[in-house]
Design a protein around this motif. Structure first.
Motif, PDB file in Angstrom:
ATOM      1  N   LYS A  97       0.860  -1.196   0.000  1.00  0.00           N
ATOM      2  CA  LYS A  97       0.000   0.000   0.000  1.00  0.00           C
ATOM      3  C   LYS A  97       0.889   1.237   0.000  1.00  0.00           C
ATOM      4  O   LYS A  97       2.089   1.163   0.333  1.00  0.00           O
ATOM      5  N   PRO A  98       0.332   2.393  -0.357  1.00  0.00           N
ATOM      6  CA  PRO A  98       1.132   3.628  -0.310  1.00  0.00           C
ATOM      7  C   PRO A  98       1.518   3.995   1.122  1.00  0.00           C
ATOM      8  O   PRO A  98       0.835   3.637   2.083  1.00  0.00           O
ATOM      9  N   SER A  99       2.635   4.713   1.247  1.00  0.00           N
ATOM     10  CA  SER A  99       3.019   5.300   2.534  1.00  0.00           C
ATOM     11  C   SER A  99       2.286   6.635   2.666  1.00  0.00           C
ATOM     12  O   SER A  99       2.345   7.467   1.764  1.00  0.00           O
ATOM     13  N   LEU A 100       1.606   6.820   3.789  1.00  0.00           N
ATOM     14  CA  LEU A 100       0.782   8.016   3.991  1.00  0.00           C
ATOM     15  C   LEU A 100       1.434   8.917   5.034  1.00  0.00           C
ATOM     16  O   LEU A 100       1.671   8.504   6.170  1.00  0.00           O
ATOM     17  N   PHE A 101       1.743  10.160   4.633  1.00  0.00           N
ATOM     18  CA  PHE A 101       2.354  11.146   5.515  1.00  0.00           C
ATOM     19  C   PHE A 101       1.490  12.402   5.559  1.00  0.00           C
ATOM     20  O   PHE A 101       0.631  12.613   4.710  1.00  0.00           O
ATOM     21  N   LYS A 102       1.783  13.253   6.522  1.00  0.00           N
ATOM     22  CA  LYS A 102       1.158  14.583   6.560  1.00  0.00           C
ATOM     23  C   LYS A 102       1.913  15.533   5.627  1.00  0.00           C
ATOM     24  O   LYS A 102       3.106  15.370   5.397  1.00  0.00           O
ATOM     25  N   VAL A 103       1.216  16.535   5.108  1.00  0.00           N
ATOM     26  CA  VAL A 103       1.899  17.693   4.555  1.00  0.00           C
ATOM     27  C   VAL A 103       2.497  18.442   5.749  1.00  0.00           C
ATOM     28  O   VAL A 103       1.822  18.689   6.733  1.00  0.00           O
ATOM     29  N   GLY A 104       3.779  18.759   5.683  1.00  0.00           N
ATOM     30  CA  GLY A 104       4.459  19.340   6.828  1.00  0.00           C
ATOM     31  C   GLY A 104       4.164  20.813   7.040  1.00  0.00           C
ATOM     32  O   GLY A 104       3.466  21.459   6.250  1.00  0.00           O
ATOM     33  N   PRO A 105       4.727  21.387   8.110  1.00  0.00           N
ATOM     34  CA  PRO A 105       4.420  22.774   8.475  1.00  0.00           C
ATOM     35  C   PRO A 105       4.704  23.804   7.393  1.00  0.00           C
ATOM     36  O   PRO A 105       3.883  24.702   7.170  1.00  0.00           O
ATOM     37  N   THR A 106       5.852  23.724   6.704  1.00  0.00           N
ATOM     38  CA  THR A 106       6.172  24.749   5.700  1.00  0.00           C
ATOM     39  C   THR A 106       5.152  24.763   4.572  1.00  0.00           C
ATOM     40  O   THR A 106       4.580  25.804   4.233  1.00  0.00           O
ATOM     41  N   ILE A 107       4.928  23.610   3.965  1.00  0.00           N
ATOM     42  CA  ILE A 107       4.002  23.538   2.837  1.00  0.00           C
ATOM     43  C   ILE A 107       2.573  23.823   3.307  1.00  0.00           C
ATOM     44  O   ILE A 107       1.781  24.443   2.594  1.00  0.00           O
ATOM     45  N   SER A 108       2.246  23.407   4.535  1.00  0.00           N
ATOM     46  CA  SER A 108       0.902  23.656   5.077  1.00  0.00           C
ATOM     47  C   SER A 108       0.573  25.129   5.149  1.00  0.00           C
ATOM     48  O   SER A 108      -0.586  25.533   4.982  1.00  0.00           O
ATOM     49  N   CYS A 109       1.578  25.963   5.398  1.00  0.00           N
ATOM     50  CA  CYS A 109       1.342  27.408   5.467  1.00  0.00           C
ATOM     51  C   CYS A 109       0.886  27.970   4.123  1.00  0.00           C
ATOM     52  O   CYS A 109       0.294  29.051   4.068  1.00  0.00           O
ATOM     53  N   HIS A 110       1.163  27.253   3.035  1.00  0.00           N
ATOM     54  CA  HIS A 110       0.771  27.713   1.704  1.00  0.00           C
ATOM     55  C   HIS A 110      -0.507  27.034   1.197  1.00  0.00           C
ATOM     56  O   HIS A 110      -1.295  27.653   0.493  1.00  0.00           O
ATOM     57  N   THR A 111      -0.692  25.775   1.563  1.00  0.00           N
ATOM     58  CA  THR A 111      -1.864  25.060   1.052  1.00  0.00           C
ATOM     59  C   THR A 111      -3.078  25.203   1.961  1.00  0.00           C
ATOM     60  O   THR A 111      -4.206  25.184   1.484  1.00  0.00           O
ATOM     61  N   GLY A 112      -2.837  25.315   3.277  1.00  0.00           N
ATOM     62  CA  GLY A 112      -3.940  25.188   4.202  1.00  0.00           C
ATOM     63  C   GLY A 112      -4.451  23.760   4.204  1.00  0.00           C
ATOM     64  O   GLY A 112      -3.862  22.870   3.561  1.00  0.00           O
ATOM     65  N   PRO A 113      -5.554  23.485   4.898  1.00  0.00           N
ATOM     66  CA  PRO A 113      -6.088  22.127   4.937  1.00  0.00           C
ATOM     67  C   PRO A 113      -6.816  21.764   3.650  1.00  0.00           C
ATOM     68  O   PRO A 113      -7.213  22.635   2.870  1.00  0.00           O
ATOM     69  N   GLY A 114      -6.980  20.452   3.430  1.00  0.00           N
ATOM     70  CA  GLY A 114      -7.788  19.976   2.305  1.00  0.00           C
ATOM     71  C   GLY A 114      -7.014  19.525   1.091  1.00  0.00           C
ATOM     72  O   GLY A 114      -7.611  19.220   0.056  1.00  0.00           O
ATOM     73  N   THR A 115      -5.678  19.448   1.192  1.00  0.00           N
ATOM     74  CA  THR A 115      -4.860  19.050   0.045  1.00  0.00           C
ATOM     75  C   THR A 115      -4.435  17.585   0.149  1.00  0.00           C
ATOM     76  O   THR A 115      -4.059  17.119   1.223  1.00  0.00           O
ATOM     77  N   ILE A 116      -4.501  16.890  -0.988  1.00  0.00           N
ATOM     78  CA  ILE A 116      -3.981  15.530  -1.125  1.00  0.00           C
ATOM     79  C   ILE A 116      -2.937  15.558  -2.246  1.00  0.00           C
ATOM     80  O   ILE A 116      -3.189  16.115  -3.319  1.00  0.00           O
ATOM     81  N   ALA A 117      -1.775  14.964  -1.993  1.00  0.00           N
ATOM     82  CA  ALA A 117      -0.705  14.897  -2.992  1.00  0.00           C
ATOM     83  C   ALA A 117      -0.258  13.447  -3.131  1.00  0.00           C
ATOM     84  O   ALA A 117      -0.085  12.754  -2.127  1.00  0.00           O
ATOM     85  N   VAL A 118      -0.085  12.999  -4.378  1.00  0.00           N
ATOM     86  CA  VAL A 118       0.246  11.601  -4.654  1.00  0.00           C
ATOM     87  C   VAL A 118       1.485  11.554  -5.565  1.00  0.00           C
ATOM     88  O   VAL A 118       1.577  12.311  -6.533  1.00  0.00           O
ATOM     89  N   PHE A 119       2.405  10.632  -5.276  1.00  0.00           N
ATOM     90  CA  PHE A 119       3.684  10.561  -5.977  1.00  0.00           C
ATOM     91  C   PHE A 119       4.051   9.115  -6.294  1.00  0.00           C
ATOM     92  O   PHE A 119       3.901   8.229  -5.440  1.00  0.00           O
ATOM     93  N   TRP A 120       4.569   8.915  -7.513  1.00  0.00           N
ATOM     94  CA  TRP A 120       5.009   7.572  -7.909  1.00  0.00           C
ATOM     95  C   TRP A 120       6.094   7.698  -8.977  1.00  0.00           C
ATOM     96  O   TRP A 120       6.279   8.754  -9.593  1.00  0.00           O
ATOM     97  N   TRP A 121       6.815   6.599  -9.213  1.00  0.00           N
ATOM     98  CA  TRP A 121       7.818   6.550 -10.278  1.00  0.00           C
ATOM     99  C   TRP A 121       7.134   6.199 -11.589  1.00  0.00           C
ATOM    100  O   TRP A 121       6.330   5.267 -11.645  1.00  0.00           O
ATOM    101  N   GLY A 122       7.433   6.975 -12.643  1.00  0.00           N
ATOM    102  CA  GLY A 122       6.748   6.717 -13.897  1.00  0.00           C
ATOM    103  C   GLY A 122       7.439   7.355 -15.091  1.00  0.00           C
ATOM    104  O   GLY A 122       8.669   7.458 -15.138  1.00  0.00           O
TER     105      GLY A 122
END
Length: 297
Positions: free
Chosen positions: A266-291
């Motif tokens: 399954k994917p590894s699930l992390f929080k958006v950290g403090p720095t990026i959170s200051c720009h996105t606010g709540p409600g963001t989902i980001a997904v990353f893979w090799w392709g």
């Protein structure tokens, strides 16, 4: 072969446990809320939940990168121990930290002529940044030398697919990434912008999709279309969520079901950290893979 270390900056958005396990050495970004100042140290100084609460209450947030002197102090510590360095930065397309790290490295080369230092622009952020560093740590542990690893990272960083959406446009509007007029219409129509970190490391809106359910399905389709070996993809997938754990878990479950060979199951699930959170606010989902290699546009 000289011993070397891998270091990064805290908008890698994993956890202190993760960087300790992977033997990665972080430099700390800074942030402020109202008149209070903090460091981004994987939520040890301030949690993202507290950041969202205060932002939603109207407090202004601001972030600042690692400065040249801080980088010099960080790098010098390892040079004094006789170690070489690969430092991987947050995308130069969204931050000036890559240039600061390069200046610091140049300043130290005369002082430490026998030491090697490589500064790699990840052209990524949050989990995409982490996915690159994660693979680099595996290759280091398998015995790859610093020169070969630096060359590998410069080439392979373009093969990380990085896709985001947000279900709350308020903070994208405040940050100027979405106009006030477009944001108002978007909120009324329940539009969730689908964004990508592009070839040059900048963040661009690719599609405007109505409803959270449809944008999550679109990300899943993007992964089907671009992941290595497509539906047989067997490498890692990282997801970051900003104050929307339930959505992150749902996205992870959808991916795990569609890609049964996923590394770790399954994917590894992390929080958006403090720095990026200051720009996105709540409600963001980001997904990353090799392709597929990112398109230059």
């Amino acid at each position: 072969m000289n011993e070397y270390i891998i270091s990064c900056c805290t908008p890698i958005d994993t956890s202190m446990e993760w960087v300790e396990q992977k033997k990665v050495y972080p430099c700390y970004f800074h942030l402020s809320l109202g008149t209070d100042e903090y460091i981004d140290d994987f939520e040890q100084s301030i949690t993202t939940d507290e950041i969202y609460r205060r932002m939603l209450a109207g407090e202004r947030s601001k972030t600042s990168q690692v400065n040249v002197q801080e980088y010099e102090d960080h790098f010098r510590k390892f040079f004094n121990e006789g170690k070489d360095i690969i430092h991987v930065t947050l995308s130069g397309g969204i931050s000036g930290t890559y240039n600061s790290a390069r200046i610091a490295a140049d300043n130290l080369r005369e002082e430490f002529p026998d030491r090697k230092i490589f500064i790699i622009d990840s052209i990524g952020a949050t989990g995409g940044y982490a996915l690159l560093v994660d693979k680099m740590c595996d290759l280091r542990d398998e015995g790859m030398g610093i020169d070969e690893l630096a060359a590998w990272a410069e080439e392979r960083k373009h093969y990380i697919q990085s896709w985001f959406f947000t279900s709350d446009l308020k903070f994208l509007i405040m940050g100027g990434r979405v106009s006030k007029a477009s944001g108002f219409i978007g909120n009324v129509l329940n539009i969730c912008p689908l964004l990508e970190i592009c070839y040059d490391g900048s963040l661009k809106t690719r599609e405007k999709i109505r409803t959270k359910k449809k944008v999550m399905e679109r990300i899943l389709k993007k992964m089907e279309e671009t992941a290595d070996d497509r539906l047989m993809y067997s490498d890692k997938c990282f997801i970051n969520q900003a104050g929307c754990l339930e959505d992150g878990e749902k996205m992870a479950a959808m991916i795990a079901e569609r890609f049964p060979n996923l590394k770790g199951g399954k994917p590894s699930l992390f929080k958006v950290g403090p720095t990026i959170s200051c720009h996105t606010g709540p409600g963001t989902i980001a997904v990353f893979w090799w392709g597929d290699r990112r398109i230059e546009d």
